[in-house]
Design a protein around this motif. Structure first.
Motif, mmCIF file in Angstrom:
data_model
loop_
_atom_site.group_PDB
_atom_site.id
_atom_site.type_symbol
_atom_site.label_atom_id
_atom_site.label_comp_id
_atom_site.label_asym_id
_atom_site.label_seq_id
_atom_site.Cartn_x
_atom_site.Cartn_y
_atom_site.Cartn_z
ATOM 1 N N GLY A 402 -5.460 0.598 8.214
ATOM 2 C CA GLY A 402 -5.240 -0.826 8.001
ATOM 3 C C GLY A 402 -3.783 -1.190 8.180
ATOM 4 O O GLY A 402 -3.006 -0.491 8.824
ATOM 5 N N SER A 403 -3.388 -2.308 7.600
ATOM 6 C CA SER A 403 -2.029 -2.814 7.788
ATOM 7 C C SER A 403 -1.025 -2.240 6.798
ATOM 8 O O SER A 403 0.151 -2.582 6.845
ATOM 9 N N GLY A 404 -1.496 -1.356 5.908
ATOM 10 C CA GLY A 404 -0.609 -0.829 4.880
ATOM 11 C C GLY A 404 0.572 -0.046 5.421
ATOM 12 O O GLY A 404 1.679 -0.110 4.876
ATOM 13 N N GLY A 405 0.362 0.712 6.496
ATOM 14 C CA GLY A 405 1.439 1.522 7.038
ATOM 15 C C GLY A 405 2.600 0.695 7.537
ATOM 16 O O GLY A 405 3.770 1.056 7.339
ATOM 17 N N LEU A 406 2.309 -0.423 8.192
ATOM 18 C CA LEU A 406 3.373 -1.280 8.696
ATOM 19 C C LEU A 406 4.037 -2.055 7.559
ATOM 20 O O LEU A 406 5.263 -2.191 7.526
ATOM 21 N N CYS A 407 3.230 -2.555 6.626
ATOM 22 C CA CYS A 407 3.818 -3.294 5.498
ATOM 23 C C CYS A 407 4.712 -2.394 4.656
ATOM 24 O O CYS A 407 5.662 -2.867 4.023
ATOM 25 N N ARG A 408 4.415 -1.112 4.656
ATOM 26 C CA ARG A 408 5.214 -0.154 3.875
ATOM 27 C C ARG A 408 6.667 -0.135 4.333
ATOM 28 O O ARG A 408 7.580 0.118 3.528
ATOM 29 N N VAL A 409 6.918 -0.426 5.612
ATOM 30 C CA VAL A 409 8.287 -0.403 6.134
ATOM 31 C C VAL A 409 8.752 -1.797 6.551
ATOM 32 O O VAL A 409 9.749 -1.938 7.261
ATOM 33 N N TRP A 410 8.040 -2.825 6.113
ATOM 34 C CA TRP A 410 8.368 -4.194 6.552
ATOM 35 C C TRP A 410 9.713 -4.637 5.971
ATOM 36 O O TRP A 410 10.013 -4.383 4.800
ATOM 37 N N PRO A 411 10.550 -5.319 6.748
ATOM 38 C CA PRO A 411 11.895 -5.666 6.282
ATOM 39 C C PRO A 411 11.960 -6.827 5.293
ATOM 40 O O PRO A 411 13.012 -7.043 4.685
ATOM 41 N N ALA A 412 10.889 -7.591 5.134
ATOM 42 C CA ALA A 412 10.889 -8.723 4.200
ATOM 43 C C ALA A 412 10.042 -8.384 2.976
ATOM 44 O O ALA A 412 9.006 -7.727 3.079
ATOM 45 N N LYS A 413 10.470 -8.829 1.816
ATOM 46 C CA LYS A 413 9.738 -8.587 0.578
ATOM 47 C C LYS A 413 8.432 -9.364 0.569
ATOM 48 O O LYS A 413 8.314 -10.417 1.191
ATOM 49 N N GLY A 414 7.455 -8.861 -0.163
ATOM 50 C CA GLY A 414 6.180 -9.533 -0.294
ATOM 51 C C GLY A 414 5.982 -10.107 -1.678
ATOM 52 O O GLY A 414 6.641 -9.700 -2.644
ATOM 53 N N SER A 415 5.065 -11.051 -1.781
ATOM 54 C CA SER A 415 4.718 -11.687 -3.048
ATOM 55 C C SER A 415 3.211 -11.795 -3.146
ATOM 56 O O SER A 415 2.523 -11.988 -2.134
ATOM 57 N N ASP A 416 2.679 -11.707 -4.358
ATOM 58 C CA ASP A 416 1.237 -11.808 -4.573
ATOM 59 C C ASP A 416 0.768 -13.238 -4.850
ATOM 60 O O ASP A 416 -0.396 -13.456 -5.187
ATOM 61 N N GLN A 417 1.650 -14.211 -4.717
ATOM 62 C CA GLN A 417 1.278 -15.583 -5.059
ATOM 63 C C GLN A 417 0.077 -16.069 -4.250
ATOM 64 O O GLN A 417 -0.798 -16.754 -4.774
ATOM 65 N N ALA A 418 0.016 -15.703 -2.966
ATOM 66 C CA ALA A 418 -1.073 -16.172 -2.102
ATOM 67 C C ALA A 418 -2.384 -15.444 -2.360
ATOM 68 O O ALA A 418 -3.407 -15.795 -1.772
#
Length: 498
Positions: A402-418
């Motif tokens: 899935g997309s977890g591997g790319l998000c693991r190294v993504w340069p922008a922080k994530g938020s659970d608001q959505a």
């Protein structure tokens, strides 16, 4: 850990465009006003312009804050399209569309969908837009055409540890290119900000309430809008719904099951009338598995390119989105088995947004940019391996991390608001879920309905991703009846396959 954009193989759904991205801080539009004018750069899926553009169709720009925490700071321009109402009476207002992705160009896709929306257009102006980070709206770019070719062609078959390390390095390279080319906008992409943009669109077109049709990812955008602006919800339809609460692992496994189920339905349908892939389902499946193994070992030459196993699997997935494309998938697989990969490559390119000149739309780059910002989840290496192993047991063809591997190294922080929606206080919302939907499994439809608190579920018994544009007269009648007349479908309403 085998493919840099494996997640996009599972959920992206939309058209493509060759329109260049605009810098994130250069706005030529007036805030709160849409500068409408002729449409000059709409593209069709094959990269060709429309044979005859409807002169009434208008395109425009709306300036919105890059950072809503700094409303008077830098602005970006949202690209919009409007199909004016065709009825003789005064329009009921506007219906805003989001066709999915995340990463779909609403400008291109609404133009393509116009004929299917004739009934609705007789009563409403139809409006769509490229969300922030998509195409003309400061679209995210992550490398040139040659670099994108490298990423999209990576194989998806199980690999050894050395290949896994190479793919992990490719993930990092891809993320670095995204930061290099679009770093200023990456922290400000995401569904919450897109919902805020959509409320600005509502105000700019002069509507007191937002009438909205969201498909696939557009259902999450609609759900977030209804959470952020419940009193501004008009008549809202969410078709092919996502469950925003699922984890990377849960989403990957559910979608892998969905695509495998659709693939098996395709094979059953194919062999009923004499199948170019094999005379019975077991043989047809074995032939496809053999083809994928061969493509991994020796890709097919297609012009000056090579059809790899990764591109072949992408082509198969692309055709599973709609039952209408199953005959073309049979043809493409049959030809590939005989050594001609042109048709399967065409399917893959239509999916990844690759244009004939080798350039790409942003649909494969906007997807991770939005997905990774929309969650704080950053799975560990062990979690990724566990997810991949479980997915491969479900489907050797579609299984991935899935997309977890790319998000693991993504340069922008994530938020659970959505990921948290609750539309309490909104007008009634209609959710439409399809039993045979490969990309957004039906199990997510009742879950989103319950989370919204104000929604009614309609079930479509047919195949394909999305029901409203599937050709089902039953679904179209229920949806149009709600949008035009305000008639809410009965509880537990269901429509047969088209």
């Amino acid at each position: 850990m085998r493919r840099v954009l494996a997640a996009a193989l599972l959920v992206t759904a939309a058209g493509c465009s060759t329109a260049p991205a605009e810098p994130a801080t250069q706005s030529t539009a007036d805030p709160d006003k849409i500068a409408w004018g002729p449409c000059t750069d709409i593209k069709r899926p094959d990269g060709e312009p429309p044979a005859k553009q409807d002169s009434s169709v208008r395109c425009g720009k709306l300036a919105v804050p890059l950072d809503y925490a700094k409303p008077d700071g830098d602005k970006i321009d949202l690209a919009l399209i409007k199909l004016p109402a065709t009825g003789k009476s005064k329009p009921l207002g506007s219906v805003v569309f989001n066709f999915g992705g995340p990463g779909a160009s609403g400008v291109d896709t609404l133009d393509q969908a116009a004929k299917a929306l004739t009934t609705l257009r007789a009563h409403y102006d139809l409006v769509s837009f490229d969300p922030r980070g998509v195409e003309r709206s400061a679209g995210v770019r992550c490398g040139n055409g040659a670099e994108m070719d490298k990423f999209t062609s990576l194989d998806t078959l199980p690999a050894d540890d050395e290949t896994d390390r190479q793919i992990a390095a490719a993930n990092k390279q891809f993320a670095a290119l995204c930061q290099q080319n679009s770093g200023k906008i990456l922290p400000h992409i995401g569904t919450v900000n897109a919902a805020r943009d959509m409320d600005r669109i509502r105000a700019a077109v002069g509507d007191a309430k937002l009438n909205y049709v969201g498909m696939s990812y557009g259902t999450q955008l609609g759900g977030v809008y209804a959470t952020e602006f419940p009193k501004n919800v008009g008549r809202m339809v969410l078709d092919a719904p996502l469950d925003p609460t699922v984890t990377f692992e849960q989403r990957t496994l559910a979608q892998t099951r969905g695509f495998q189920k659709a693939y098996e339905s395709f094979l059953r349908s194919c062999v009923k009338g004499g199948c170019d892939v094999g005379r019975d389902q077991a043989i047809a499946n074995a032939n496809v598995e053999k083809l994928m193994t061969q493509l991994s070992q020796k890709p097919l030459q297609v012009g000056n390119r090579q059809l790899t196993q990764g591109l072949g699997a992408t082509g198969v997935a692309a055709a599973l989105y709609s039952e209408l494309t199953w005959p073309f998938l049979e043809q493409a697989l049959g030809e590939a088995l005989r050594g001609n990969g042109d048709a399967l490559m065409y399917l893959a390119d239509s999916y990844t947004g690759r244009n004939e000149d080798g350039s790409y739309s942003t649909q494969m780059t906007s997807f991770p940019a939005i997905t990774c910002v929309d969650t704080a989840e950053r799975p560990s290496e062990a979690e990724l391996k566990r997810t991949e192993a479980a997915a491969l047991k479900i489907s050797p063809l579609f299984g991935s991390e899935g997309s977890g591997g790319l998000c693991r190294v993504w340069p922008a922080k994530g938020s659970d608001q959505a990921r948290h929606v609750n539309a309490t206080g909104s007008a009634p919302i209609v959710v439409v879920g399809g039993k045979g939907d490969p990309a957004t499994p039906y199990e997510w439809a009742p879950k989103l309905t319950a989370q919204l608190k104000t929604a009614t579920l309609v079930t479509y018994q047919g195949e394909g991703h999305g029901a409203y544009l599937s050709g089902s007269k039953c679904i179209q009648g229920l949806v149009d009846g709600f949008l035009i007349e305000g008639k809410l479908p009965e509880k537990n309403a269901s429509c047969p396959a088209a």
